[in-house]
Structures are given as structure tokens and as C-alpha cells.
Design a protein around this motif. Structure first.
Motif, PDB file in Angstrom:
ATOM      1  N   ALA A  37       0.357  -1.509  -2.844  1.00 40.58           N
ATOM      2  CA  ALA A  37       1.354  -1.049  -3.806  1.00 40.58           C
ATOM      3  C   ALA A  37       2.166  -2.216  -4.356  1.00 40.58           C
ATOM      4  O   ALA A  37       2.567  -2.215  -5.523  1.00 40.58           O
ATOM      5  N   ARG A  90      -4.749  -5.494 -10.748  1.00 40.58           N
ATOM      6  CA  ARG A  90      -5.188  -4.246 -10.126  1.00 40.58           C
ATOM      7  C   ARG A  90      -6.536  -4.458  -9.460  1.00 40.58           C
ATOM      8  O   ARG A  90      -7.531  -4.765 -10.118  1.00 40.58           O
ATOM      9  N   LEU A 127      -6.589   5.325  -5.562  1.00 39.95           N
ATOM     10  CA  LEU A 127      -6.267   4.299  -6.553  1.00 39.95           C
ATOM     11  C   LEU A 127      -7.497   3.772  -7.275  1.00 39.95           C
ATOM     12  O   LEU A 127      -7.379   2.872  -8.108  1.00 39.95           O
ATOM     13  N   LEU A 185       3.484   3.261 -10.727  1.00 44.53           N
ATOM     14  CA  LEU A 185       3.454   4.429  -9.855  1.00 44.53           C
ATOM     15  C   LEU A 185       4.788   5.157  -9.941  1.00 44.53           C
ATOM     16  O   LEU A 185       5.850   4.549  -9.788  1.00 44.53           O
ATOM     17  N   SER A 186       4.728   6.459 -10.189  1.00 41.59           N
ATOM     18  CA  SER A 186       5.924   7.279 -10.199  1.00 41.59           C
ATOM     19  C   SER A 186       6.348   7.575  -8.766  1.00 41.59           C
ATOM     20  O   SER A 186       5.583   7.361  -7.817  1.00 41.59           O
ATOM     21  N   GLN A 207       3.786   9.733  -7.121  1.00 42.46           N
ATOM     22  CA  GLN A 207       2.574   9.028  -6.730  1.00 42.46           C
ATOM     23  C   GLN A 207       2.826   8.104  -5.531  1.00 42.46           C
ATOM     24  O   GLN A 207       1.954   7.937  -4.678  1.00 42.46           O
ATOM     25  N   SER A 208       4.011   7.507  -5.483  1.00 42.49           N
ATOM     26  CA  SER A 208       4.317   6.627  -4.351  1.00 42.49           C
ATOM     27  C   SER A 208       4.403   7.404  -3.052  1.00 42.49           C
ATOM     28  O   SER A 208       4.032   6.900  -1.986  1.00 42.49           O
TER      29      SER A 208
END
Length: 836
Positions: free
Chosen positions: A356, A401, A425, A534-535, A538-539
Motif C-alpha cells: 500500500a 504499481r 490489487l 485507495l479510498s 478499499q484500504s
């Protein structure tokens, strides 16, 4: 009838297929049986460069072909009488002559001269008209007589081991291998000719001893001798100690490695077979290698004592960028396996947090060097900010990424949680072979460079083992865990990402060495930049998950109870997940276990918020941040002290113990007096103990949305439209009218209250004279100290007295039925008389 085969005396080492006059040096003679294009033929004749083949099969046909085409065929072979393939001609390796000393080379040429004279009658290099000596003339003396004459001559010269049998054997070897056969006569066995069974058994012993404790070479020699006796009891296979060490050296095994660390032998055994090929990646994130290693630095843990640290890092192969680095404490736990408490090391959740971290820009912290910021680096800062606003003010570390990650066989990377996160992911996982470091050589080399360029310059550097560690490392100054993480992040952005790397070169300009940031800028221009923010929802899916049933008191996670009003809506309700019944997925962060979140998949399908938040019921007893590690440490101490088994009382006592542990960590260790913690080395300065700040809680994922800004709807005022406030000309004594030390105005207008009795003040618009003095009052000075008279402002009706009334004095009095309407307020900039 098959022709008689004569021995070939060619010593030039001609390869098969050479166009000789009769073809004998090409490996063929009349009468030989050969295999050619899948059929058998009899060599009938050799004529110049052609060969006449007679078909040996019934349905075959005779053929005439070029000698080079026959011997150069893929399936060509010379067959014996039984139809099996005979070994081909051996080409001697004359390059070994370069390994000889000048004296040894002279001896080799001397042997060659004597053997040639005994075989042909004349030594090499003679004149064309030279005649052989009578005792070596082939026309009059037989071969055996010539060898006998050569024996007497060499013995007269002082040579040893030159009997007729020895000369005959060496002459045959010389005829077959040329001058290379004489090397072992002069210099011994350069390559050795040990029995293959001894070599195979020795290699097996070396393979079996990889995981064993280190030992000396004598132990391996004795094991080899015992293995030979057990495997070949009827044969006398032996190897001397000198030959054993010579064989080890020829196999590339140093005797020092036998008593070296086991880790080195394991790495050597796990290395892939040559030839080795470099690891290549042409796109950003195409291959990212992840691994963990000890950082060789001591830091101050959450309990205030030194603790070893472990580093987990992710390196992009294409750009050599460190896109994620996480430092965690490493401490052994207490208890048996499965019930161990208090221990700490890198977990699968740490690897998930590092992934992350790689997907988000690293913010530059205050106090960092300006050169560590992205805007002053080689990164395409303007374009990145346009694509991803999070890059504003970020450090000079790119956001890449990963598309595929290469990990080892560690359980933290093979767990279900890490695999599920990578799958969600869109990241594929490739596992390296067990105990094979070269499969992820890029990250291993990065660790080696990081310890050399960073770790050894950090306070409390321990080196890689105890033999290299300083004597007073644990007593010197140390960094806190959070400070050490901050130092590493700054070093990555300032040094590693902007330091030239020999492995980063352009195919068009191979002489130019690039930095990781420069290589990133070149590659991102080819493939583009696609951020993945990431919102909070999502986190939360990256957090650890436990399946629990919601009861009247909430849910229990990690021996802690969480509850909230929203959570009670799921009390004893089925989750709808097959096989789980009334158990719901509960997500939690072990670095910040203040809250947990219940996930309702049905609400997500309806487009609603699927997360239900619950707080630890005893969070009010813990003042500040804490972690799962602190809870386990306090829980272990609580159990050792014989604490109660009731869950509610136990949770409360452990929460209090966590708070006490944090306070003790803030104070530092108290096991010995400060003077005893000073340097024991004579003349050294006294050590200052570094007290830990906030507990180490790792990187905080964005699992909670930020609080709403209460001032978001208020526009920024224009400074040109702001009216300046009136200046206060009251003496300091009148700023605090409630105090008895000075005069004050009573609630009635025009009454001055002093320390004695009230004094009436004229209610008039006229200002008092310039030199008027206030009413006499012993001990009270009514002057301002600046030569100006005090200005008395009457309080409004209903005022309670205070400094706020001074600002109300400029406003009109509240309307009253008996008072006339107040005049309109004067505009800004009017005089004091007009305002009053």
C-alpha cells in the motif's frame, strides 16, 4: 575380406573431415563399417576427397560421396564388428602448454625429440639431408632395438624411469595425443585422473553436508573413505589426504568453506546452474522483488529498551527504485509455539502495508533536505502532479504499481492474506526457489548496498554478527523506531533515488549511467502514469480479517471487546455467508486497534456504505496511541502476575497496564541508576538515554475518512475590505475591572467604584481637562504612565464587567422604552467625539 587396419601416425591433431590424400587422418580406412544417413555402409575405397561406400543393408544402394559430407553428417559414426559405435578421434588440447614453466617446457620438448628419434630415426628440426644415427636407423634396426638404444642413452644422461616398456607406452600416448601427452610426464597431473566413482561419492558427501554444522576437511575425508569402503567393499578404492585436498581444489570447493557459516554453503548449493542470465524488465512494475533482512541497527522499542529491527523492502527491477521500505522491531516471544506472546517480527500484514505504501506518494516531512523533494529532482514533477494531485509536496521517490512480485518461501509471503491482497490489487506472485538467493538477486544486492551506505552510519550499528559488533553498542545513543523509519525514508529519496546505478544504462547510450529517478522518467514517458489511489473503504479491505459473532456486548477481537450502537443492529443476525452462520467478517489494524469494522456485503451490493465501525470499550483508559504488540506485552505481564480470568475485569486491567507501560516507556529504563548507565570506557562521554516518543504503530493506512472541514464554506476575506478595529486608550487598570486593586465602573452609568466608596462621574460629552486627576484614593495610581489622562468608559446596562465590555463600548446601547432612539452609528474613520 576386411582389410588390415594400420595405425595412423598423424600427430597434427587433424579433425575428422580433413581432405587428406587417403582419408586416414579423417578417421576412415578401407574396410571400416560406417553409419551414414540412417544406413550402414562398408568403406570400399578412399580416392582423394571422395569415398566409395558399399551398402551393407540388403535394400541399400552403393554411393560415392565427398569425404567431408560423409564424416560431417549428424548421424555419422564408425561401427565395430558388433555394430556398436566406436569412440571418435580425440583432439588433444595443446593449450595446456601455456600452463608450464619455461623449464618444464624445455623438458617437454626434450622428451618429444627423443621419442621422435626412437620412432622415426631423426629428431624434429633436422636438416633435409640429415642421416639417422646407425642405432636409430629404421632401415637396419628394429623398433625394439631402437627403444633399447634410447634407454641406454637416457640412462647415461641421468634420466630415470626410462625403461623400454615405459618408452613404448609414452610413445603410443605421444602418437595418439601429440605433445599434450608429455605434459603429465613433466609437470604431473594438471587436471587429475581420479576415479569417477570417488568424485561422485565426494560430490554426494558435499551435498549431504550442506545443512550440517560446520567442520574441518579431515571429517569429510574420513566420511569419504568410509563411504568408499561401504559402497565398494571388494575394490581397493582409496584416496590419500593430499589427493583429497587436490581433488577438492579441482572441484572448486575451498576447505575454508567447510568450516564457514552454514548460510554460505546453503546459498552456494541453491545457486542455479550456469550460464547465468541477468534479470531483465523493460516496464515499470513488470517485476518487483520483495524480501526481508536484518538492518543491523539497534533502536529503542516501545518498552524503552534496545531492540533489533528488521527491514522489508520492495525494489523495482526496471528502474532499481525502492518503492516501499518498512522497518519493524524484531524481538523473541515467550511461550510455546502457537501460544507465544510478546514476540515481534515482520508479518504478512507488514508486507501488505508496504505494498500500500508503494501505491501512494511518500510525503516529504518537515526538516528534510530540500533536495529530497520531487519538485527539485529528475522526476517529471509537473506531469505527475497533473495526473495525481497527491504528488504535490511529495518526496523524490516514484510511485510504481507492481504487476508481478517475486518473493521467497517465507510464510509471511505464502500466507493467504498476502495472496488475497495481491489478487485484489491485480498483482501476480512468483515464488523463488527455496534457499535460492540469486532468484531475487536485485533486492539482495540492494540490501547489501543499503547496509554499506546507510546502516553503518547510523548510531547503534551492530554489524552483521557478534564477532564484528562493538563492545558498547547497546549503551550508546539510539534512535526511536519512528525516527529510524523517517531517516530511512529521507535517505531513500535523497541518496538512493538520485545516486547513479551501474545497472541502469541506455541501449542507445551505454556509456551514460543513470539514476533510478532518471530511469523512471525515461520509462514513464514511454508507458504513461496511471495512479491507483485507495479510498478508505478499499484500504479497509487490506486489513486483517477475523470472523466473529456479534453479541449483546459486541465482538471480541484479540481478547478485546468492541461495541457501538450501529454494531448492535447485527446482534445475533446471520451474515448470509455460506458456512459462517451468524459470524461476520471483522477487519482490524494491529498497529492501531482502537477501532474495528464489520463488513456487510449485502449493503455493498445495494450501493450503500458496507462498513460498521466499533470502538474498544476501554479506549478511554488508554491515553494515546497503542498497538497489538503493546497489548500482548501487557497481557503477558498481567497473566504472569496472576490476573483474574473474567473477561470484563481482565480487559480493563490490561488496558490500564497498557497505559502504565506507555508511561514507563516514556520515562525510560529504571533498572539501574543513571550513573551506572554511563560509558564504562575510560574517558568516554556520558550517554544520554533516548526516551521513546509515541509508540511504534507503523504506517497508518487511510481507513478512516478525514474529519469534515468546518470552514470549507467560508470564503477567504479580502484584506482591502477589512475595517480596522478602534484603538483602546484605556489605562491598564481599567482592563480588569473585577479586581479590587483598581477603580472600576459600577453597573450604573457614571459611577466610579474604587477600593473605598463609589464616586460619581459627570455624565457629559465633554472630556475631562488635560491635567485633571482622578479622585484621591490611597495606594491607587490612576495615571497611564505616558502623560495622557485616563479615559473612562461607562459600562452598559446589564454588563457583568470584563475585558469584553471594552469592545461593546463602541456599540450602541440596547434599546429601552424610556430612552430615545439611538443615533445612527458613525462611519469608519470618524473622530472619538463623534463616536461617543
Amino acid at each position: 575380406m576386411r582389410a588390415q587396419r594400420s595405425g595412423c601416425t598423424c600427430r597434427t591433431g587433424s579433425a575428422p573431415g580433413t581432405d587428406d590424400d587417403d582419408g586416414r587422418c579423417a578417421g576412415l580406412e578401407p574396410g571400416d563399417t560406417v553409419r551414414w544417413h540412417g544406413a550402414s555402409y562398408l568403406v570400399a575405397a578412399l580416392q582423394g576427397g571422395r569415398v566409395h561406400l558399399s551398402a551393407a543393408d540388403e535394400d541399400g544402394e552403393d554411393a560415392v560421396a565427398l569425404l567431408s559430407a560423409v564424416v560431417g553428417a549428424p548421424d555419422f559414426a564408425v561401427l565395430d564388428d558388433a555394430g556398436t559405435e566406436r569412440p571418435g578421434a580425440r583432439i588433444p588440447d595443446v593449450s595446456i602448454l601455456s600452463l608450464l614453466t619455461p623449464a618444464e617446457l624445455v623438458d617437454v620438448r626434450a622428451w618429444e625429440r627423443h621419442l621422435r628419434e626412437a620412432e622415426e630415426g631423426l629428431p624434429p628440426g633436422c636438416a633435409p639431408d640429415a642421416r639417422p644415427r646407425p642405432e636409430y636407423d629404421p632401415a637396419t634396426v628394429s623398433r625394439s632395438q631402437r627403444l633399447a638404444s634410447k634407454e641406454r642413452e637416457l640412462k647415461a644422461l641421468g634420466w630415470r624411469k626410462v625403461s623400454v616398456a615405459t618408452l613404448d607406452r609414452r610413445l603410443k600416448e605421444y602418437s595418439a595425443q601429440g605433445v599434450a601427452a608429455l605434459v603429465k610426464v613433466v609437470a604431473g597431473k594438471l587436471y587429475g585422473n581420479t576415479d569417477e566413482r570417488i568424485v561422485a561419492l565426494l560430490l554426494q558427501e558435499l551435498k549431504d553436508g550442506v545443512e550440517e554444522s560446520s567442520g574441518w576437511g579431515t571429517r569429510l575425508h574420513e566420511r569419504l573413505q568410509a563411504g568408499l569402503r561401504a559402497a565398494y567393499p571388494e575394490e581397493n578404492l582409496r584416496i590419500s589426504r593430499t589427493g583429497f585436498y587436490r581433488l577438492l581444489n579441482s572441484l572448486g570447493t575451498r576447505t575454508g568453506s567447510l568450516r564457514g557459516p552454514v548460510r554460505r554453503r546453503r546459498e552456494a548449493a541453491g545457486s542455479p546452474e550456469p550460464p547465468w542470465t541477468p534479470t531483465r524488465a523493460r516496464m515499470l512494475g513488470e517485476m518487483v522483488q520483495i524480501d526481508s533482512t536484518g538492518l543491523d541497527v539497534l533502536a529503542i522499542g516501545d518498552d524503552g529498551y534496545p531492540v533489533q529491527v528488521e527491514l522489508t523492502a520492495a525494489v523495482d527491477v526496471a528502474s532499481r527504485s525502492i518503492i516501499g521500505a518498512l522497518i519493524v522491531p524484531r524481538a523473541p516471544g515467550r511461550g510455546y509455539k502457537g501460544k507465544r506472546l510478546g514476540g515481534r517480527a515482520t508479518t504478512s500484514f507488514d508486507a501488505t502495508l508496504m505494498l500500500a505504501q508503494a501505491l501512494a506518494p511518500m510525503p516529504a516531512r518537515p526538516g528534510w533536505s530540500p533536495l529530497s523533494r520531487a519538485e527539485l529532482s529528475d522526476l517529471p514533477y509537473a506531469d505527475q502532479v497533473a495526473c495525481d494531485p497527491r504528488m504535490a509536496g511529495a518526496a523524490a521517490r516514484p510511485v510504481i504499481r507492481p504487476k508481478m512480485v517475486v518473493v521467497d518461501q517465507g510464510k509471511i509471503y505464502q500466507g493467504e492474506h498476502f495472496e488475497d491482497v495481491c489478487t485484489s490489487l491485480g498483482i501476480s506472485i512468483r515464488s523463488a526457489r527455496d534457499n535460492t538467493g540469486p532468484d531475487k538477486a536485485i533486492v539482495e544486492a540492494t540490501f547489501s548496498a543499503l547496509k554499506k551506505l546507510f546502516s553503518q552510519y547510523v548510531a547503534a550499528y551492530t554489524a552483521r554478527d557478534l564477532a564484528r559488533r562493538g563492545k558498547y553498542v547497546a549503551e550508546g545513543p539510539m534512535w526511536r523506531l519512528n525516527e529510524l523509519q523517517d531517516l530511512l525514508n529521507e535517505w531513500i529519496a535523497l541518496h538512493w533515488q538520485q545516486h547513479r546505478h551501474e545497472g541502469l544504462r541506455s541501449p542507445n547510450l551505454p556509456g551514460v549511467v543513470l539514476t533510478p529517478n532518471q530511469m523512471y522518467a525515461a520509462l514513464v514517458a514511454c508507458e504513461g502514469y496511471a495512479p491507483l489511489p485507495l479510498s478508505p473503504s478499499q484500504s479497509r479491505k487490506l486489513l486483517l480479517c477475523e470472523w466473529r459473532q456479534v453479541g449483546d456486548k459486541g465482538v471480541r477481537v484479540g481478547n478485546r471487546t468492541y461495541n457501538s450502537a450501529a454494531l448492535q443492529a447485527y446482534n445475533k443476525q446471520p451474515s448470509g455467508v455460506r458456512g459462517q452462520g451468524k459470524r461476520w467478517p471483522i477487519r482490524f489494524d494491529p498497529y492501531a486497534p482502537h477501532y474495528v469494522w464489520l463488513f456487510d456485503q449485502r449493503q455493498e451490493q445495494l450501493g450503500k456504505d458496507p462498513w460498521v465501525e466499533a470502538e474498544f470499550i476501554h479506549q478511554d483508559l488508554i491515553d494515546g496511541e497503542w498497538s497489538q504488540y503493546l497489548w500482548q506485552t501487557a497481557e503477558q505481564a498481567f497473566l504472569n502476575a496472576g490476573g483474574p480470568e473474567e473477561h470484563e475485569q481482565r480487559e480493563r486491567d490490561i488496558a490500564l497496564a497498557v497505559s502504565e507501560l506507555r508511561e514507563r516507556a516514556r520515562r525510560g529504563p529504571l533498572d539501574e541508576a543513571p550513573a551506572a548507565r554511563a560509558w564504562r570506557r575510560a574517558g568516554a562521554a556520558r550517554r544520554l538515554w533516548r526516551r521513546p516518543g509515541r509508540p511504534f504503530t507503523g504506517p497508518q493506512p487511510a481507513v478512516r475518512p478525514p474529519d469534515p472541514d468546518r470552514y470549507a464554506s467560508i470564503s477567504v476575506p479580502d484584506p482591502a475590505t477589512i475595517v480596522p478595529a478602534r484603538s483602546l486608550e484605556n489605562p491598564a487598570q481599567f482592563l480588569f475591572p473585577d479586581q479590587d486593586a483598581g477603580p472600576r465602573l459600577s453597573g450604573d452609568a457614571g459611577v466610579l467604584v474604587t477600593a473605598g466608596e463609589p464616586v460619581a462621574v459627570p455624565d457629559t460629552d465633554e472630556r475631562p481637562p488635560q491635567n485633571a486627576e482622578p479622585p484621591a484614593d490611597p495606594g491607587v495610581d490612576m495615571t497611564t504612565g505616558t502623560g495622557k489622562e485616563p479615559r473612562l468608559v461607562a459600562q452598559r446596562r446589564g454588563s457583568t464587567g470584563g475585558i469584553a465590555d471594552l469592545f461593546l463600548s463602541g456599540l450602541p446601547a440596547p434599546a429601552d422604552a424610556s430612552d430615545p432612539a439611538p443615533p445612527p452609528r458613525a462611519a469608519a474613520g470618524s473622530t472619538d467625539e463623534e463616536d461617543s
